[in-house]
Each structure stands twice: as C-alpha cells, then as structure tokens.
Scaffold this motif. Sequence first.
Motif, PDB file in Angstrom:
ATOM      1  N   GLY A 114      31.086 -19.902  12.085  1.00 24.21           N
ATOM      2  CA  GLY A 114      32.265 -20.756  12.102  1.00 24.21           C
ATOM      3  C   GLY A 114      32.728 -21.087  13.500  1.00 24.21           C
ATOM      4  N   SER A 115      33.815 -20.472  13.911  1.00 25.82           N
ATOM      5  CA  SER A 115      34.401 -20.771  15.207  1.00 25.82           C
ATOM      6  C   SER A 115      33.590 -20.142  16.331  1.00 25.82           C
ATOM      7  CB  SER A 115      35.834 -20.236  15.260  1.00 25.82           C
ATOM      8  OG  SER A 115      35.830 -18.814  15.288  1.00 25.82           O
ATOM      9  N   PHE A 116      33.909 -20.555  17.551  1.00 25.39           N
ATOM     10  CA  PHE A 116      33.232 -20.010  18.723  1.00 25.39           C
ATOM     11  C   PHE A 116      33.427 -18.502  18.813  1.00 25.39           C
ATOM     12  CE2 PHE A 116      33.501 -18.900  23.304  1.00 25.39           C
ATOM     13  CZ  PHE A 116      32.185 -19.168  23.658  1.00 25.39           C
ATOM     14  N   ARG A 117      34.662 -18.059  18.661  1.00 31.62           N
ATOM     15  CA  ARG A 117      34.951 -16.628  18.783  1.00 31.62           C
ATOM     16  C   ARG A 117      34.247 -15.813  17.698  1.00 31.62           C
ATOM     17  NH1 ARG A 117      39.546 -14.632  21.699  1.00 31.62           N
ATOM     18  NH2 ARG A 117      40.393 -16.224  23.087  1.00 31.62           N
ATOM     19  N   SER A 118      34.334 -16.279  16.464  1.00 33.76           N
ATOM     20  CA  SER A 118      33.679 -15.535  15.389  1.00 33.76           C
ATOM     21  C   SER A 118      32.164 -15.580  15.550  1.00 33.76           C
ATOM     22  CB  SER A 118      34.088 -16.092  14.024  1.00 33.76           C
ATOM     23  OG  SER A 118      33.645 -17.432  13.869  1.00 33.76           O
ATOM     24  N   GLY A 119      31.658 -16.700  16.081  1.00 33.33           N
ATOM     25  CA  GLY A 119      30.225 -16.817  16.309  1.00 33.33           C
ATOM     26  C   GLY A 119      29.728 -15.847  17.362  1.00 33.33           C
ATOM     27  N   VAL A 120      30.474 -15.728  18.463  1.00 31.27           N
ATOM     28  CA  VAL A 120      30.102 -14.785  19.522  1.00 31.27           C
ATOM     29  C   VAL A 120      30.097 -13.361  18.976  1.00 31.27           C
ATOM     30  CG1 VAL A 120      30.900 -13.733  21.673  1.00 31.27           C
ATOM     31  CG2 VAL A 120      30.844 -16.220  21.451  1.00 31.27           C
ATOM     32  N   LYS A 121      31.134 -13.032  18.226  1.00 31.78           N
ATOM     33  CA  LYS A 121      31.216 -11.691  17.635  1.00 31.78           C
ATOM     34  C   LYS A 121      30.051 -11.439  16.697  1.00 31.78           C
ATOM     35  CE  LYS A 121      34.275  -8.697  14.914  1.00 31.78           C
ATOM     36  NZ  LYS A 121      35.584  -8.604  14.202  1.00 31.78           N
ATOM     37  N   GLN A 122      29.666 -12.457  15.930  1.00 32.87           N
ATOM     38  CA  GLN A 122      28.584 -12.280  14.971  1.00 32.87           C
ATOM     39  C   GLN A 122      27.234 -12.125  15.665  1.00 32.87           C
ATOM     40  OE1 GLN A 122      29.085 -11.879  11.519  1.00 32.87           O
ATOM     41  NE2 GLN A 122      27.031 -11.070  11.888  1.00 32.87           N
ATOM     42  N   ILE A 123      27.036 -12.826  16.791  1.00 28.11           N
ATOM     43  CA  ILE A 123      25.778 -12.657  17.532  1.00 28.11           C
ATOM     44  C   ILE A 123      25.638 -11.212  17.999  1.00 28.11           C
ATOM     45  CG2 ILE A 123      24.439 -13.343  19.553  1.00 28.11           C
ATOM     46  CD1 ILE A 123      25.736 -16.064  19.420  1.00 28.11           C
ATOM     47  N   VAL A 124      26.741 -10.631  18.454  1.00 32.06           N
ATOM     48  CA  VAL A 124      26.717  -9.224  18.879  1.00 32.06           C
ATOM     49  C   VAL A 124      26.345  -8.333  17.692  1.00 32.06           C
ATOM     50  CG1 VAL A 124      28.101  -7.316  19.788  1.00 32.06           C
ATOM     51  CG2 VAL A 124      28.386  -9.627  20.726  1.00 32.06           C
ATOM     52  N   GLU A 125      26.902  -8.644  16.520  1.00 34.43           N
ATOM     53  CA  GLU A 125      26.562  -7.878  15.320  1.00 34.43           C
ATOM     54  C   GLU A 125      25.106  -8.118  14.916  1.00 34.43           C
ATOM     55  OE1 GLU A 125      28.460  -5.589  13.646  1.00 34.43           O
ATOM     56  OE2 GLU A 125      29.666  -5.827  15.462  1.00 34.43           O
ATOM     57  N   ASP A 126      24.625  -9.344  15.109  1.00 35.06           N
ATOM     58  CA  ASP A 126      23.225  -9.647  14.802  1.00 35.06           C
ATOM     59  C   ASP A 126      22.280  -8.821  15.672  1.00 35.06           C
ATOM     60  OD1 ASP A 126      23.883 -11.476  12.862  1.00 35.06           O
ATOM     61  OD2 ASP A 126      23.639 -13.233  14.141  1.00 35.06           O
ATOM     62  N   THR A 127      22.680  -8.605  16.922  1.00 34.38           N
ATOM     63  CA  THR A 127      21.851  -7.804  17.821  1.00 34.38           C
ATOM     64  C   THR A 127      21.798  -6.354  17.348  1.00 34.38           C
ATOM     65  OG1 THR A 127      22.397  -9.256  19.675  1.00 34.38           O
ATOM     66  CG2 THR A 127      21.533  -7.068  20.212  1.00 34.38           C
ATOM     67  N   LYS A 128      22.902  -5.866  16.835  1.00 35.64           N
ATOM     68  CA  LYS A 128      22.911  -4.515  16.257  1.00 35.64           C
ATOM     69  C   LYS A 128      21.954  -4.461  15.064  1.00 35.64           C
ATOM     70  CE  LYS A 128      26.897  -2.602  15.918  1.00 35.64           C
ATOM     71  NZ  LYS A 128      28.274  -2.274  15.447  1.00 35.64           N
ATOM     72  N   ALA A 129      21.971  -5.533  14.247  1.00 38.07           N
ATOM     73  CA  ALA A 129      21.052  -5.603  13.109  1.00 38.07           C
ATOM     74  C   ALA A 129      19.605  -5.645  13.589  1.00 38.07           C
ATOM     75  CB  ALA A 129      21.366  -6.832  12.257  1.00 38.07           C
ATOM     76  N   LEU A 130      19.348  -6.395  14.673  1.00 36.22           N
ATOM     77  CA  LEU A 130      18.001  -6.467  15.237  1.00 36.22           C
ATOM     78  C   LEU A 130      17.517  -5.080  15.648  1.00 36.22           C
ATOM     79  CD1 LEU A 130      15.524  -7.914  16.436  1.00 36.22           C
ATOM     80  CD2 LEU A 130      16.883  -8.314  18.513  1.00 36.22           C
ATOM     81  N   LYS A 131      18.370  -4.339  16.322  1.00 38.12           N
ATOM     82  CA  LYS A 131      18.004  -2.983  16.756  1.00 38.12           C
ATOM     83  C   LYS A 131      17.652  -2.105  15.557  1.00 38.12           C
ATOM     84  CE  LYS A 131      21.342  -0.234  18.030  1.00 38.12           C
ATOM     85  NZ  LYS A 131      21.272   0.846  16.993  1.00 38.12           N
ATOM     86  N   ASN A 132      18.482  -2.154  14.526  1.00 37.36           N
ATOM     87  CA  ASN A 132      18.253  -1.307  13.354  1.00 37.36           C
ATOM     88  C   ASN A 132      16.972  -1.692  12.611  1.00 37.36           C
ATOM     89  OD1 ASN A 132      20.631   0.052  13.913  1.00 37.36           O
ATOM     90  ND2 ASN A 132      21.867  -1.199  12.529  1.00 37.36           N
ATOM     91  N   ILE A 133      16.736  -3.001  12.469  1.00 35.93           N
ATOM     92  CA  ILE A 133      15.533  -3.457  11.770  1.00 35.93           C
ATOM     93  C   ILE A 133      14.284  -3.134  12.584  1.00 35.93           C
ATOM     94  CG2 ILE A 133      14.302  -5.484  10.908  1.00 35.93           C
ATOM     95  CD1 ILE A 133      17.043  -6.733  10.326  1.00 35.93           C
ATOM     96  N   LEU A 134      14.384  -3.274  13.909  1.00 37.96           N
ATOM     97  CA  LEU A 134      13.249  -2.960  14.771  1.00 37.96           C
ATOM     98  C   LEU A 134      12.874  -1.484  14.660  1.00 37.96           C
ATOM     99  CD1 LEU A 134      11.227  -3.686  16.988  1.00 37.96           C
ATOM    100  CD2 LEU A 134      13.051  -3.286  18.668  1.00 37.96           C
ATOM    101  N   VAL A 135      13.866  -0.614  14.734  1.00 38.25           N
ATOM    102  CA  VAL A 135      13.605   0.821  14.624  1.00 38.25           C
ATOM    103  C   VAL A 135      13.025   1.149  13.249  1.00 38.25           C
ATOM    104  CG1 VAL A 135      14.706   3.095  14.511  1.00 38.25           C
ATOM    105  CG2 VAL A 135      15.313   1.506  16.341  1.00 38.25           C
ATOM    106  N   SER A 136      13.562   0.519  12.205  1.00 37.49           N
ATOM    107  CA  SER A 136      13.042   0.730  10.853  1.00 37.49           C
ATOM    108  C   SER A 136      11.587   0.284  10.753  1.00 37.49           C
ATOM    109  CB  SER A 136      13.900  -0.040   9.844  1.00 37.49           C
ATOM    110  OG  SER A 136      13.380   0.068   8.541  1.00 37.49           O
ATOM    111  N   SER A 137      11.257  -0.840  11.397  1.00 34.13           N
ATOM    112  CA  SER A 137       9.882  -1.346  11.370  1.00 34.13           C
ATOM    113  C   SER A 137       8.937  -0.398  12.092  1.00 34.13           C
ATOM    114  CB  SER A 137       9.823  -2.739  12.014  1.00 34.13           C
ATOM    115  OG  SER A 137      10.595  -3.668  11.292  1.00 34.13           O
TER     116      SER A 137
END
Length: 219
Positions: A72-95
């Motif tokens: 959605g908004s710029f602020r929520s988008g920035v926050k979500q990208i940070v959360e996406d990176t956390k998801a990337l880390k978790n999925i990478l470790v799981s893989s």
Amino acid sequence: MSRLAALYLKLDLEIPIHEQEPSRTYLQNLVKRLSSEIYRQDVKAEVRFRQGSLEVWIMVAGSIYVAIGNYGSFRSGVKQIVEDTKALKNILVSSLRKDGVAEAVILKQRQLAATPERVRRLLTRIDRFEQQLPEFAEEEAKARLRRILKAVQELTYEMEFPEDINLLMTNLDERFHPLYNPEHLSYRKSFDLKKRPTFLDPENSNSSYYAQLPSPDDR
C-alpha cells in the motif's frame, strides 16, 4: 539497484577449497530464486564465504520502487520489505536444512540493515524530530536538521535507479530534501525496459519455493 536485503550466516562447517565455488554458486542461485519471488522482481544476489567456522555474507539488490509497488503506502511498503527479508532468512535456513545442513551446524543467522531498514529508521528519526521540534532551541534544531539531510543524501547514494530516489523524495517533506550536486545523479540510469525488474505472477510461477512463502498473517 538498491540493497534490498543483507544476511549473515555462521556455520560450523569446513568446505574443501575445490568445493567452495560450486557451493557458493549453489547458494547464490538459491538466494536469487527465493528473493525474486519474495520481492516480486528480478534481483541480483551476491554470496561471499570466509573460512574458519564458515561465515557467509549474502546481499540481494533490486528496486525498492518495484518492491513497494506490491503493497500500500510508502511507509507500510518499507516496513513490509523489512519483514520480507526476515521471511527470506527463515526460508533460506529452512532450505539449507532440507538440503542436509544439520540445525546444529547453523551457529548464527542474522538480518543486517539494508536500504529499506535504513529508510525505515530515517522515517522514525524524522517523526521524532518533528515531535520534539518545539522543544529545541533554534541552533539545536538546525544541527539536527543538517544531520537528517546528510542521512537522506547518504541513502540516495545507495540507490542506483532514479525511480527509487524519486520515490523516497516524494514521500519526504521538502524540508528534508538535500541540495544535490548535479553530478550526483549524472551517472544514474533509468530502468532498461528489456531488463527492468518485473512483478512475478504467482499463478505462472513454477518454482516449488513459492508454496513455502509465508502468508501475510504469518509475517
């Protein structure tokens, strides 16, 4: 490109010299595939090893403009990208675990501050500045504003695409726009339409990793 994600892993693992480059290439391709789906665009991934207990630095570069376009908004988008990176880390470790890396081997896993996190911190800093502004003496207010302007300019130097810079500037009050030297943007290049980062259509994604992406409720 902007640094969308930066990760650090420390593994209790010794990789023979002749296997290091194949291992690095495998991990880099894995990171690129996962990141492209998480950030919905073509990305560049870089993986570096350092021996001892194996230390791994991972960097993912792409467009903040495209990544935020998924939200959605710029602020929520920035926050979500940070959360996406956390998801990337978790999925990478799981893989890695699924590929045979024992859980005990992964000594550390850390999400480092990439450009979206630095933008998030900048926005928080600006909010705090505006809230406290009535309490500051004039010279103190000017000094703090100069430091914020410097932080904004440093962020723009991390961004390759003008679209990323323009997105940041559009969402900042003009008081927080640094005065650019014309040479600062002279080397910036717009998206090459043939290589432009693109949204990925989940319905057309054949990657098995897509099913592992967390739902918004899990993030």
